[in-house]
Design an enzyme around this catalytic site. Structure first.
Site, short mmCIF file in Angstrom:
data_model
loop_
_atom_site.label_atom_id
_atom_site.label_comp_id
_atom_site.label_asym_id
_atom_site.label_seq_id
_atom_site.Cartn_x
_atom_site.Cartn_y
_atom_site.Cartn_z
N TRP A 1 -17.86 -10.85 70.30
CA TRP A 1 -16.89 -11.59 69.50
C TRP A 1 -15.67 -10.79 69.09
O TRP A 1 -14.55 -11.30 69.17
CB TRP A 1 -17.57 -12.17 68.27
CG TRP A 1 -18.43 -13.37 68.56
CD1 TRP A 1 -18.80 -13.81 69.80
CD2 TRP A 1 -19.02 -14.24 67.63
NE1 TRP A 1 -19.61 -14.91 69.69
CE2 TRP A 1 -19.76 -15.20 68.35
CE3 TRP A 1 -19.01 -14.31 66.25
CZ2 TRP A 1 -20.47 -16.22 67.74
CZ3 TRP A 1 -19.73 -15.33 65.65
CH2 TRP A 1 -20.44 -16.27 66.38
N ASP B 1 -39.10 -18.70 49.24
CA ASP B 1 -39.38 -18.98 47.83
C ASP B 1 -40.81 -18.49 47.52
O ASP B 1 -41.49 -17.97 48.40
CB ASP B 1 -39.18 -20.46 47.53
CG ASP B 1 -40.14 -21.39 48.27
OD1 ASP B 1 -41.15 -20.91 48.82
OD2 ASP B 1 -39.88 -22.61 48.28
#
Length: 67
Positions: A45, A16
């Site tokens: 994976w 931010d």
């Protein structure tokens, strides 16, 4: 127990205006670290999940070390 370290570069879009990381990013990074661990163990994976019929990996505990 196996230990594995993955470094992540915090990008401008992850923070931010005060420079504080938006907290859901941590879990994206944990997921990246988990995937990198599997690769380091020789179990990428895309090949491992279908082969062993794995549908997902549950996080049991999460944490971060800030340097």
């Amino acid at each position: 127990m196996v230990e594995h370290t993955t470094s992540v570069q915090v990008r401008w879009g992850d923070v931010d205006p005060a420079g504080i990381v938006y907290y859901p990013r941590f879990f994206q990074w944990y997921d990246l670290g988990c995937e990198q661990l599997f690769v380091a163990l020789g179990l990428p994976w895309p090949e491992t999940f279908p082969k062993y019929e794995i549908v997902g990996v549950a996080f049991v505990e999460s944490g971060s070390k800030f340097v």
